[in-house]
Design a protein around this motif. Structure first.
Motif, PDB file in Angstrom:
ATOM      1  N   VAL A  72      54.969  33.160  28.862  1.00  0.00           N
ATOM      2  CA  VAL A  72      54.143  32.724  29.987  1.00  0.00           C
ATOM      3  C   VAL A  72      53.558  33.777  30.755  1.00  0.00           C
ATOM      4  O   VAL A  72      55.016  34.838  31.472  1.00  0.00           O
ATOM      5  CB  VAL A  72      53.406  31.793  30.778  1.00  0.00           C
ATOM      6  N   LEU A  73      52.626  34.415  30.902  1.00  0.00           N
ATOM      7  CA  LEU A  73      52.258  35.728  31.694  1.00  0.00           C
ATOM      8  C   LEU A  73      51.705  35.484  32.586  1.00  0.00           C
ATOM      9  O   LEU A  73      50.645  35.221  32.760  1.00  0.00           O
ATOM     10  CB  LEU A  73      52.069  36.966  30.569  1.00  0.00           C
ATOM     11  N   VAL A  74      52.236  36.523  33.760  1.00  0.00           N
ATOM     12  CA  VAL A  74      51.329  35.950  34.653  1.00  0.00           C
ATOM     13  C   VAL A  74      50.455  37.071  35.763  1.00  0.00           C
ATOM     14  O   VAL A  74      51.072  38.076  35.430  1.00  0.00           O
ATOM     15  CB  VAL A  74      51.893  35.211  36.502  1.00  0.00           C
ATOM     16  N   ILE A  75      49.361  37.345  36.062  1.00  0.00           N
ATOM     17  CA  ILE A  75      48.382  38.558  35.862  1.00  0.00           C
ATOM     18  C   ILE A  75      47.943  38.148  37.098  1.00  0.00           C
ATOM     19  O   ILE A  75      46.301  37.003  37.317  1.00  0.00           O
ATOM     20  CB  ILE A  75      47.500  38.829  34.738  1.00  0.00           C
ATOM     21  N   GLY A  76      48.092  38.069  38.800  1.00  0.00           N
ATOM     22  CA  GLY A  76      47.175  37.576  39.758  1.00  0.00           C
ATOM     23  C   GLY A  76      46.428  39.093  40.385  1.00  0.00           C
ATOM     24  O   GLY A  76      46.084  39.409  39.800  1.00  0.00           O
ATOM     25  N   GLU A  77      45.363  38.179  41.141  1.00  0.00           N
ATOM     26  CA  GLU A  77      45.012  38.921  42.412  1.00  0.00           C
ATOM     27  C   GLU A  77      43.225  39.177  41.712  1.00  0.00           C
ATOM     28  O   GLU A  77      42.432  38.867  40.471  1.00  0.00           O
ATOM     29  CB  GLU A  77      45.506  40.241  42.336  1.00  0.00           C
ATOM     30  N   ALA A  78      42.304  38.972  42.467  1.00  0.00           N
ATOM     31  CA  ALA A  78      40.610  39.310  41.728  1.00  0.00           C
ATOM     32  C   ALA A  78      40.237  39.922  43.188  1.00  0.00           C
ATOM     33  O   ALA A  78      40.077  39.837  43.875  1.00  0.00           O
ATOM     34  CB  ALA A  78      40.125  38.003  41.054  1.00  0.00           C
ATOM     35  N   TYR A  79      38.645  40.624  43.065  1.00  0.00           N
ATOM     36  CA  TYR A  79      37.818  41.180  44.096  1.00  0.00           C
ATOM     37  C   TYR A  79      37.634  39.665  44.590  1.00  0.00           C
ATOM     38  O   TYR A  79      37.353  38.351  44.240  1.00  0.00           O
ATOM     39  CB  TYR A  79      36.858  42.376  43.366  1.00  0.00           C
ATOM     40  N   SER A  80      37.313  39.781  46.108  1.00  0.00           N
ATOM     41  CA  SER A  80      36.492  38.878  46.866  1.00  0.00           C
ATOM     42  C   SER A  80      35.433  39.174  47.348  1.00  0.00           C
ATOM     43  O   SER A  80      34.491  39.945  47.822  1.00  0.00           O
ATOM     44  CB  SER A  80      37.365  38.564  48.692  1.00  0.00           C
ATOM     45  N   HIS A 103      44.591  34.680  38.061  1.00  0.00           N
ATOM     46  CA  HIS A 103      43.589  34.673  39.234  1.00  0.00           C
ATOM     47  C   HIS A 103      42.147  34.669  38.619  1.00  0.00           C
ATOM     48  O   HIS A 103      41.177  33.556  38.451  1.00  0.00           O
ATOM     49  CB  HIS A 103      43.286  34.842  40.062  1.00  0.00           C
ATOM     50  N   THR A 104      41.793  35.822  37.352  1.00  0.00           N
ATOM     51  CA  THR A 104      40.678  35.893  37.331  1.00  0.00           C
ATOM     52  C   THR A 104      40.477  35.806  35.543  1.00  0.00           C
ATOM     53  O   THR A 104      41.558  35.487  35.530  1.00  0.00           O
ATOM     54  CB  THR A 104      39.596  36.873  37.574  1.00  0.00           C
ATOM     55  N   CYS A 105      39.032  36.246  35.384  1.00  0.00           N
ATOM     56  CA  CYS A 105      39.048  36.455  33.649  1.00  0.00           C
ATOM     57  C   CYS A 105      38.801  37.621  33.111  1.00  0.00           C
ATOM     58  O   CYS A 105      37.863  38.235  33.875  1.00  0.00           O
ATOM     59  CB  CYS A 105      37.996  34.916  33.718  1.00  0.00           C
ATOM     60  N   PRO A 106      38.990  37.488  32.823  1.00  0.00           N
ATOM     61  CA  PRO A 106      38.036  39.078  31.464  1.00  0.00           C
ATOM     62  C   PRO A 106      36.943  38.911  31.596  1.00  0.00           C
ATOM     63  O   PRO A 106      35.907  37.475  31.634  1.00  0.00           O
ATOM     64  CB  PRO A 106      38.248  38.962  30.161  1.00  0.00           C
ATOM     65  N   TYR A 107      35.797  39.613  31.473  1.00  0.00           N
ATOM     66  CA  TYR A 107      34.826  40.406  32.027  1.00  0.00           C
ATOM     67  C   TYR A 107      33.542  39.793  31.093  1.00  0.00           C
ATOM     68  O   TYR A 107      32.896  38.621  31.298  1.00  0.00           O
ATOM     69  CB  TYR A 107      34.324  41.574  32.183  1.00  0.00           C
ATOM     70  N   LYS A 108      34.034  39.641  29.783  1.00  0.00           N
ATOM     71  CA  LYS A 108      33.325  39.114  28.878  1.00  0.00           C
ATOM     72  C   LYS A 108      32.727  37.389  28.972  1.00  0.00           C
ATOM     73  O   LYS A 108      32.065  36.162  28.698  1.00  0.00           O
ATOM     74  CB  LYS A 108      33.408  39.058  27.205  1.00  0.00           C
ATOM     75  N   TYR A 109      34.027  36.505  30.043  1.00  0.00           N
ATOM     76  CA  TYR A 109      34.163  35.262  30.133  1.00  0.00           C
ATOM     77  C   TYR A 109      33.522  34.553  31.189  1.00  0.00           C
ATOM     78  O   TYR A 109      33.570  33.736  31.810  1.00  0.00           O
ATOM     79  CB  TYR A 109      35.619  34.379  29.641  1.00  0.00           C
ATOM     80  N   LEU A 110      33.046  35.749  32.419  1.00  0.00           N
ATOM     81  CA  LEU A 110      32.505  35.407  33.222  1.00  0.00           C
ATOM     82  C   LEU A 110      31.574  34.524  33.782  1.00  0.00           C
ATOM     83  O   LEU A 110      31.106  34.329  32.758  1.00  0.00           O
ATOM     84  CB  LEU A 110      31.809  36.849  34.217  1.00  0.00           C
ATOM     85  N   TRP A 122      44.931  30.830  27.829  1.00  0.00           N
ATOM     86  CA  TRP A 122      44.439  31.834  28.704  1.00  0.00           C
ATOM     87  C   TRP A 122      44.303  30.983  29.706  1.00  0.00           C
ATOM     88  O   TRP A 122      42.641  30.582  29.836  1.00  0.00           O
ATOM     89  CB  TRP A 122      43.076  32.792  28.740  1.00  0.00           C
ATOM     90  N   TYR A 123      44.596  30.193  30.491  1.00  0.00           N
ATOM     91  CA  TYR A 123      44.187  29.884  32.005  1.00  0.00           C
ATOM     92  C   TYR A 123      44.008  30.670  33.197  1.00  0.00           C
ATOM     93  O   TYR A 123      44.979  31.972  33.571  1.00  0.00           O
ATOM     94  CB  TYR A 123      45.679  29.065  32.323  1.00  0.00           C
ATOM     95  N   CYS A 124      42.951  30.102  33.720  1.00  0.00           N
ATOM     96  CA  CYS A 124      42.373  31.442  35.318  1.00  0.00           C
ATOM     97  C   CYS A 124      41.715  30.315  35.903  1.00  0.00           C
ATOM     98  O   CYS A 124      41.628  28.784  36.014  1.00  0.00           O
ATOM     99  CB  CYS A 124      41.719  32.676  34.897  1.00  0.00           C
ATOM    100  N   GLY A 125      41.438  30.881  36.970  1.00  0.00           N
ATOM    101  CA  GLY A 125      40.631  29.448  37.796  1.00  0.00           C
ATOM    102  C   GLY A 125      39.727  30.431  38.663  1.00  0.00           C
ATOM    103  O   GLY A 125      38.653  31.365  37.997  1.00  0.00           O
TER     104      GLY A 125
END
Length: 134
Positions: free
Chosen positions: A16-24, A68-75, A109-112
């Motif tokens: 499992v790869l972790v990629i955090g953070e996103a724009y508020s 934390h966030t998702c790829p742009y195409k899945y917004l 892929w899981y995101c929030g």
């Protein structure tokens, strides 16, 4: 538990790869009222390069990604907050995740971030529900 960006964790014998953070999107609301806001809220170039390097070492194949966030195409545009001018939103993290998604062979892929429960292809948005890793 605190997961570090770009690290690989083993959960139930899955890499499992972790990629955090996103724009508020409430950045200016927070700043105007003296609330906390962190300039480092999005992944740095160092973090992005680490993620790419870790994936390259695995031949761009991973069982699962947690971000934390998702790829742009899945917004999930239906979840965008009214009153937020979308032209002011910095989507650079989502564009980076697009690159990762396009170049990586992954199973799930899981995101929030968007406060919704939704599944799109192999991407699962988590908010209210709790489920075991598949």
């Amino acid at each position: 538990m605190f997961a570090k960006d770009g690290e690989i964790y083993n959960f139930n014998n899955k890499k499992v790869l972790v990629i955090g953070e996103a724009y508020s999107v409430d950045k200016y609301f927070r700043l105007a009222r003296g609330y906390n806001w962190y300039e480092s809220e999005q992944p740095s170039e160092e973090t992005k390069n680490k993620v790419k390097s870790v994936l390259a070492d695995l031949n761009n194949k991973i069982d699962m990604i947690l971000s934390h966030t998702c790829p742009y195409k899945y917004l999930p545009r239906e979840m965008f907050l009214e009153g937020i001018d979308q032209s002011t939103v910095d989507n650079s993290t989502e564009y980076f995740l697009d690159e990762i998604e396009e170049s990586t062979d992954y199973n799930l892929w899981y995101c929030g971030h968007y406060h919704t429960d939704k599944e799109t292809n192999k991407l699962v948005f988590m908010f209210h529900k709790i489920e075991k890793f598949k």
